[in-house]
Design a protein around this motif. Structure first.
Motif, PDB file in Angstrom:
ATOM      1  N   GLN A   1       0.833  -1.207   0.000  1.00 32.60           N
ATOM      2  CA  GLN A   1       0.000   0.000   0.000  1.00 32.60           C
ATOM      3  C   GLN A   1       0.867   1.257   0.000  1.00 32.60           C
ATOM      4  N   VAL A   2       1.948   1.235   0.745  1.00 28.98           N
ATOM      5  CA  VAL A   2       2.873   2.373   0.751  1.00 28.98           C
ATOM      6  C   VAL A   2       3.419   2.600  -0.650  1.00 28.98           C
ATOM      7  N   ASN A   3       3.858   1.553  -1.284  1.00 24.05           N
ATOM      8  CA  ASN A   3       4.470   1.677  -2.617  1.00 24.05           C
ATOM      9  C   ASN A   3       3.481   2.219  -3.642  1.00 24.05           C
ATOM     10  N   GLU A   4       2.223   1.833  -3.541  1.00 24.16           N
ATOM     11  CA  GLU A   4       1.214   2.349  -4.455  1.00 24.16           C
ATOM     12  C   GLU A   4       0.923   3.825  -4.177  1.00 24.16           C
ATOM     13  N   ASN A   5       0.844   4.186  -2.905  1.00 19.77           N
ATOM     14  CA  ASN A   5       0.547   5.573  -2.547  1.00 19.77           C
ATOM     15  C   ASN A   5       1.639   6.535  -3.001  1.00 19.77           C
ATOM     16  N   VAL A   6       2.876   6.102  -2.896  1.00 20.30           N
ATOM     17  CA  VAL A   6       4.010   6.977  -3.227  1.00 20.30           C
ATOM     18  C   VAL A   6       3.962   7.414  -4.689  1.00 20.30           C
ATOM     19  N   LYS A   7       3.381   6.601  -5.552  1.00 23.91           N
ATOM     20  CA  LYS A   7       3.306   6.965  -6.973  1.00 23.91           C
ATOM     21  C   LYS A   7       2.508   8.248  -7.192  1.00 23.91           C
ATOM     22  N   ALA A   8       1.636   8.594  -6.265  1.00 22.05           N
ATOM     23  CA  ALA A   8       0.817   9.800  -6.410  1.00 22.05           C
ATOM     24  C   ALA A   8       1.635  11.074  -6.283  1.00 22.05           C
ATOM     25  N   ALA A   9       2.790  10.992  -5.629  1.00 21.11           N
ATOM     26  CA  ALA A   9       3.593  12.191  -5.388  1.00 21.11           C
ATOM     27  C   ALA A   9       4.107  12.808  -6.681  1.00 21.11           C
ATOM     28  N   ASP A  10       4.195  12.030  -7.748  1.00 18.10           N
ATOM     29  CA  ASP A  10       4.698  12.521  -9.036  1.00 18.10           C
ATOM     30  C   ASP A  10       3.608  13.060  -9.950  1.00 18.10           C
ATOM     31  N   VAL A  11       2.351  12.864  -9.580  1.00 21.94           N
ATOM     32  CA  VAL A  11       1.242  13.166 -10.490  1.00 21.94           C
ATOM     33  C   VAL A  11       0.912  14.659 -10.473  1.00 21.94           C
ATOM     34  N   VAL A  12       0.796  15.234 -11.660  1.00 22.30           N
ATOM     35  CA  VAL A  12       0.302  16.607 -11.812  1.00 22.30           C
ATOM     36  C   VAL A  12      -1.032  16.531 -12.553  1.00 22.30           C
ATOM     37  N   ILE A  13      -2.082  17.024 -11.916  1.00 17.93           N
ATOM     38  CA  ILE A  13      -3.412  16.997 -12.520  1.00 17.93           C
ATOM     39  C   ILE A  13      -3.626  18.301 -13.281  1.00 17.93           C
ATOM     40  N   PRO A  14      -3.830  18.255 -14.589  1.00 13.95           N
ATOM     41  CA  PRO A  14      -4.059  19.489 -15.355  1.00 13.95           C
ATOM     42  C   PRO A  14      -5.290  20.241 -14.853  1.00 13.95           C
ATOM     43  N   ALA A  15      -5.293  21.543 -15.088  1.00  8.32           N
ATOM     44  CA  ALA A  15      -6.377  22.398 -14.598  1.00  8.32           C
ATOM     45  C   ALA A  15      -7.746  21.928 -15.097  1.00  8.32           C
ATOM     46  N   GLU A  16      -7.804  21.476 -16.361  1.00  6.60           N
ATOM     47  CA  GLU A  16      -9.104  21.064 -16.884  1.00  6.60           C
ATOM     48  C   GLU A  16      -9.629  19.818 -16.177  1.00  6.60           C
ATOM     49  N   LEU A  17      -8.729  18.937 -15.737  1.00  8.02           N
ATOM     50  CA  LEU A  17      -9.165  17.755 -15.005  1.00  8.02           C
ATOM     51  C   LEU A  17      -9.520  18.092 -13.564  1.00  8.02           C
ATOM     52  N   MET A  18      -8.834  19.065 -12.982  1.00  8.07           N
ATOM     53  CA  MET A  18      -9.236  19.537 -11.646  1.00  8.07           C
ATOM     54  C   MET A  18     -10.660  20.075 -11.702  1.00  8.07           C
ATOM     55  N   ALA A  19     -10.985  20.797 -12.776  1.00  7.35           N
ATOM     56  CA  ALA A  19     -12.336  21.334 -12.932  1.00  7.35           C
ATOM     57  C   ALA A  19     -13.351  20.209 -13.129  1.00  7.35           C
ATOM     58  N   ARG A  20     -12.965  19.186 -13.872  1.00  5.65           N
ATOM     59  CA  ARG A  20     -13.873  18.051 -14.086  1.00  5.65           C
ATOM     60  C   ARG A  20     -14.152  17.313 -12.774  1.00  5.65           C
ATOM     61  N   ILE A  21     -13.135  17.195 -11.938  1.00  2.00           N
ATOM     62  CA  ILE A  21     -13.335  16.568 -10.626  1.00  2.00           C
ATOM     63  C   ILE A  21     -14.381  17.336  -9.831  1.00  2.00           C
ATOM     64  N   ASP A  22     -14.266  18.657  -9.834  1.00  2.00           N
ATOM     65  CA  ASP A  22     -15.253  19.477  -9.126  1.00  2.00           C
ATOM     66  C   ASP A  22     -16.655  19.271  -9.703  1.00  2.00           C
ATOM     67  N   ASP A  23     -16.757  19.171 -11.000  1.00  2.00           N
ATOM     68  CA  ASP A  23     -18.060  18.971 -11.631  1.00  2.00           C
ATOM     69  C   ASP A  23     -18.668  17.627 -11.228  1.00  2.00           C
ATOM     70  N   VAL A  24     -17.847  16.581 -11.239  1.00  2.00           N
ATOM     71  CA  VAL A  24     -18.336  15.235 -10.907  1.00  2.00           C
ATOM     72  C   VAL A  24     -18.824  15.166  -9.459  1.00  2.00           C
ATOM     73  N   LEU A  25     -18.104  15.843  -8.574  1.00  2.00           N
ATOM     74  CA  LEU A  25     -18.397  15.737  -7.138  1.00  2.00           C
ATOM     75  C   LEU A  25     -19.292  16.852  -6.614  1.00  2.00           C
ATOM     76  N   PHE A  26     -19.716  17.747  -7.478  1.00  2.00           N
ATOM     77  CA  PHE A  26     -20.376  18.981  -7.055  1.00  2.00           C
ATOM     78  C   PHE A  26     -21.470  18.758  -6.007  1.00  2.00           C
ATOM     79  N   ASP A  27     -22.327  17.764  -6.214  1.00  2.00           N
ATOM     80  CA  ASP A  27     -23.483  17.571  -5.339  1.00  2.00           C
ATOM     81  C   ASP A  27     -23.137  16.915  -4.004  1.00  2.00           C
ATOM     82  N   VAL A  28     -21.925  16.398  -3.866  1.00  2.00           N
ATOM     83  CA  VAL A  28     -21.599  15.668  -2.629  1.00  2.00           C
ATOM     84  C   VAL A  28     -20.446  16.306  -1.850  1.00  2.00           C
TER      85      VAL A  28
END
Length: 341
Positions: free
Chosen positions: A292-319
């Motif tokens: 689990q540690v090894n899988e989590n560490v992979k997230a440290a390198d990830v950069v989420i583009p602005a358009e995908l950050m906006a899509r995340i907000d849209d998907v989760l808006f109601d919750v």
């Protein structure tokens, strides 16, 4: 790859993923597995470890201390906390009184097997102790060399301002706040984050994966996975319950195309999301297995583009939960119940 970032306006650097042992060491996970997970974190470049005296009534600190034995202390940043009832849980064994702080720091250091902690955190605000008394005690802990810096956890914006102002008067630094924060639970954004930025504090966030709900572990209409936090009767089931509605689980399922587009899991997406948000220095991860540690560490390198950050907000808006008053409402308004005498 794990990065190292300054904590608040201080000169202290911490790893941007922090290994935490809440609800695991000393309770859910056998010590051998806990130690293996700590060593996996070290191998992955994680140097910062977060615990608290209340976790398993001190046993979590002991397990972490033994797991880190033999590691050069100068290569580590160790964080622990004080507030909740511990030990015999008698009338002075909780809160942020001078007596409880002074006793608790010595007990934590003994359990951890170290001469000092890097950050000593007020696990909640104590409404029954004058803030002047609390901050003077923390100042004395720092002057005694038992802690290098002070942090708080789940304090409101107003309380953070108190901590900042008194610490400046007394000559020490409050460098961090440790709140719950994730894609679903964003109550710190309207008030706590702006105040923290003004006062020179960073966020060290816990529950970045909403107790695992932001992974692919829980699905509508399917039994709760055996051995998961949702089936843990020692505390995990209670803490995760708020996130297990069909509406939330469907919204989380709808995040899968975004994670797929980035070539990562939904758990990694959740971690990358919090790390990419303003004022977040680090996210706390827990693990019962090294994998689990090894899988989590992979997230440290990830950069989420602005358009995908906006899509995340849209998907989760109601919750999304973002009412800033919840920090105060969910905090203890009196010290926890203790034994008399």
């Amino acid at each position: 790859m794990v990065d190292y970032v300054f904590l608040g306006d201080s000169g202290l650097k911490v790893s941007n993923l922090i290994f935490g042992n809440w609800l695991t060491h000393g309770s859910q996970v056998e010590e051998e597995a806990a130690t293996a997970s700590v060593h996996a974190a070290l191998d992955a470049g994680i140097t910062t470890f977060d615990t608290a005296d209340v976790y398993a009534n001190g046993v979590a600190e002991e397990v972490l201390g033994r797991a880190l034995a033999g590691v050069d202390r100068g290569d580590l940043e160790i964080l622990t906390k004080v507030y909740w009832p511990t030990g015999k849980k008698r009338h002075n064994d909780s809160g942020l009184s001078r007596k409880h702080i002074m006793q608790s720091i010595d007990r934590s250091l003994k359990r951890l097997g170290t001469d000092y902690v890097d950050v000593y955190q007020a696990h909640r605000y104590d409404v029954e102790t004058p803030i002047e008394e609390t901050m003077q005690a923390f100042a004395d802990v720092v002057r005694a060399g038992k802690a290098l810096y002070i942090g708080v956890s789940e304090w409101t914006a107003e309380q953070i301002k108190y901590a900042h102002d008194f610490s400046k008067e007394l000559g020490f630094q409050v460098v961090s706040n440790q709140p719950q924060y994730n894609m679903l639970y964003r109550v710190i954004e309207p008030e706590v984050v702006p105040m923290s930025e003004r006062c020179g504090l960073s966020q060290i966030v816990f529950s970045p994966m909403a107790q695992g709900v932001l992974s692919d572990k829980y699905e509508i209409g399917k039994p709760l996975p055996a051995g998961s936090r949702a089936t843990d009767e020692k505390g995990g089931a209670r803490t995760i319950q708020r996130y297990l509605s069909d509406e939330i689980l469907q919204a989380v399922a709808d995040l899968k195309p975004i994670a797929d587009e980035l070539g990562i899991t939904r758990a990694q997406l959740a971690l990358a999301w919090v790390l990419q948000n303003d004022n977040v220095a680090a996210a706390i991860i827990g693990a019962s297995r090294p994998e689990q540690v090894n899988e989590n560490v992979k997230a440290a390198d990830v950069v989420i583009p602005a358009e995908l950050m906006a899509r995340i907000d849209d998907v989760l808006f109601d919750v999304i939960i973002d009412d800033p008053s919840l920090t105060w409402e969910n905090a203890p308004h009196e010290r926890p119940e203790i034994r008399l005498g």
